[in-house]
Structure formats: structure tokens, C-alpha cells
Design an enzyme around this catalytic site. Sequence first.
Site, PDB file in Angstrom:
ATOM      1  N   SER A  32       0.782  -1.243   0.000  1.00 30.89           N
ATOM      2  CA  SER A  32       0.000   0.000   0.000  1.00 30.89           C
ATOM      3  C   SER A  32       0.812   1.291   0.000  1.00 30.89           C
ATOM      4  O   SER A  32       0.233   2.369  -0.109  1.00 30.89           O
ATOM      5  CB  SER A  32      -0.974   0.019   1.183  1.00 30.89           C
ATOM      6  OG  SER A  32      -2.147  -0.686   0.855  1.00 30.89           O
ATOM      7  N   LYS A  35       0.180   3.723  -2.784  1.00 26.32           N
ATOM      8  CA  LYS A  35      -0.808   4.804  -2.740  1.00 26.32           C
ATOM      9  C   LYS A  35      -0.140   6.185  -2.714  1.00 26.32           C
ATOM     10  O   LYS A  35      -0.774   7.190  -3.039  1.00 26.32           O
ATOM     11  CB  LYS A  35      -1.723   4.623  -1.535  1.00 26.32           C
ATOM     12  CG  LYS A  35      -2.631   3.387  -1.640  1.00 26.32           C
ATOM     13  CD  LYS A  35      -3.496   3.230  -0.401  1.00 26.32           C
ATOM     14  CE  LYS A  35      -4.538   2.137  -0.575  1.00 26.32           C
ATOM     15  NZ  LYS A  35      -4.003   0.784  -0.419  1.00 26.32           N
ATOM     16  N   SER A  89      -6.015   3.426   4.403  1.00 21.97           N
ATOM     17  CA  SER A  89      -5.491   2.657   3.273  1.00 21.97           C
ATOM     18  C   SER A  89      -6.602   2.002   2.471  1.00 21.97           C
ATOM     19  O   SER A  89      -6.482   0.862   2.016  1.00 21.97           O
ATOM     20  CB  SER A  89      -4.496   1.594   3.763  1.00 21.97           C
ATOM     21  OG  SER A  89      -3.641   1.190   2.723  1.00 21.97           O
ATOM     22  N   LYS A 200       3.058   6.241   5.437  1.00 18.15           N
ATOM     23  CA  LYS A 200       2.122   5.244   4.891  1.00 18.15           C
ATOM     24  C   LYS A 200       2.625   3.847   5.217  1.00 18.15           C
ATOM     25  O   LYS A 200       3.805   3.543   5.058  1.00 18.15           O
ATOM     26  CB  LYS A 200       1.993   5.416   3.372  1.00 18.15           C
ATOM     27  CG  LYS A 200       0.933   4.524   2.747  1.00 18.15           C
ATOM     28  CD  LYS A 200      -0.454   5.034   3.098  1.00 18.15           C
ATOM     29  CE  LYS A 200      -1.516   4.005   2.748  1.00 18.15           C
ATOM     30  NZ  LYS A 200      -1.506   2.837   3.664  1.00 18.15           N
TER      31      LYS A 200
END
Length: 338
Positions: A32, A35, A89, A200
Site C-alpha cells: 500500500s 498509494k 489505506s 504510509k
Amino acid sequence: PAVTATSWLVADLDSGAVLGGCGPHEYGVPASVQKLLLAATMLPRLDPWQEVTVTAEDLAIEPGSSAVGLAEGGRYRIETIWLGLLLKSGNEAANALARLGGGAGGQAGGIRAMNEQARLLGALQTHAVTPSGLDGPGQFTSAYDLALIFRACFADPAFRRYTATRTAEIPGQPALREKPFQIQNDNQLLYRYPGALGGKTGFTDLARHTYVGAAERNGRRLVVTVLGAEIPTQRGWQQGAALLDWGFGLRRDVAVGRLVRPGELTAASAAPTGTVPPSALAGGAGLHGAPAGAATPWAGIGPLLGFGAVLVAGGTVLITRRRRHAVRTSSAMTGQGG
């Protein structure tokens, strides 16, 4: 620090100086943290105040993967979708933002734009196949590229605000009998590391734990990127925190290279050596169209791509990368792409 990540990098957010790393140009799988590339691509394209409708296509995500809880047919401001993406997320949020920013090409157009943005930033070892970071054939990145991408994100004031937000409310949808609900930021660095600026998290079975985070101390801002981490004792954010502590402990004039500036590299520039992981290529094309499973025939490291070239030219330091065997643990995060 003793970290389990297979590759990592620490850099100065403001100057772009690379303080150190392990295998920074090795190919890895993003999960993720992908992203962040979506954010770097779509934040300038989308009006945060525009209200949009979430579609069934947006909700077509892998069962059990991370989601914020957006409803099909629900009407949300784009800012709300960004918060769902960067705090929880949400993979459906990623699909929606890629579709909305992809123009007539829809989600596929959004992914193409992400790959164009990666090349503009000089992230030549990054290729997106999904907007969310859910695993796909031919999807990969590197610790160095992630630092470039995060630095581009952090230049946007909206991103700085979103990534530092701890809680947000997702509005209800009366027409769909959906009530409002609150979400919390999954990035534990915000709560447990003094001076944390945001970041993140990421996890899939293939990628293992990935992490990007930033913090400020004594007027200095650093970013850390982590790929392929296992968590027998420390989670991804904790390994990132240990590396940040290490970076802040160095003298301010210490540097072994630098992050390239957006647009500095061209398609003809030399790219770093490395081998695309077979797991990333299975069933798909390799980097820049290389056949599946083939080693990528890059020759040498461009002088601007990072500290590898500087160290070799100096002839005094050799950094090698030792691959660690993946260890499956029962403490793996629930879901995919989180």
C-alpha cells in the site's frame, strides 16, 4: 539498527541528501505504499471540494483487503476519499481516485498517469499495475524511488495535512441508510514518535511489510523507506522509527548521495543495476517491456541515481545487500494492501 527489512533508505526531506541505506536500488514489491504514487499523481488533478459518486467498479477489491467503508452510490467530497486513502489505506478509495483522475481512460488511465508520474520524478524502478498496491504481475518499486515519490507528495500542502490527520469522519449517506462513522490513522508513528510528520503503511503476503515515514527533529526533516520487512519483534513503523533515530544521530553534513529532482532524468538516462523479482514479473511484462522472468539488462548506475555510484567512484566503501529469508509470522496484519 538491526532491522529485518530487505531494503531501506534514509534521506533529508528538504535537501534531498541520502544519509544511507541498504539495497536502495533493489527491486521490491510496494503493497500500500503504492498509494503515495497515486497521491503524487492525482492531488494536482482533482478538486478536493468536488462531490463525486462511488461506483461498483471502485468497490471491486480483493475480499478481505483494506477498505475504508465507502458505499456504492454514495456521494463524497474528494477530500473525504483522500482521507480514507491515507488514514485507512482504503483500496476502494484508491480505485475511485484513479478512475476520477484518469479522465476518459478511467482507472486504467489513472494507472498510466501514475507510471508517467514515476518517470517524471526519476523513479525509474517503479511500475504500477494497481492504484492501491494490491499485488499484480509486473508491479515493483525500490526504496530509493519511494523516497522520491514521498518527497513529491510532501511538497503538496494538502498531502501534508492529510497524512498528519489522526481522525476523520466519513459522512453518512441518508439515501442509502448509511450512518456517519469515524476513522483513525493507521500510521502508529504519528502517535508514538515525537516530531512525526506522517507516512504510509503497507502489507501483502508477497510484499511483506512496507513502510514510508517522515519526522522532524531540531529543524531537520527526514524520510525513511522500508521494503520487505518481517515483524518477529518490530513492526514496519518501528523499524522506520529506529532508522529515523539513526539518521537524526548523524552529523548534518553526512551524505552518500542525493535524491534526483523531478524532471532531472530522461528516458535515455542510465538506470540502476538490479534484478526484477520473478514474483513481480510472473505472468506480466518486465520493466519497460522486458519479457516476463527476464533479467533487466541495465548497465551501470547513473551518477544521479543515488549513493551507489558515489561510493563506487570513491573506491573506499562497498555496500552489499544480504537477502534475508522471509519468515512467516502469526502477527501479520489482517488483510491485504493495508
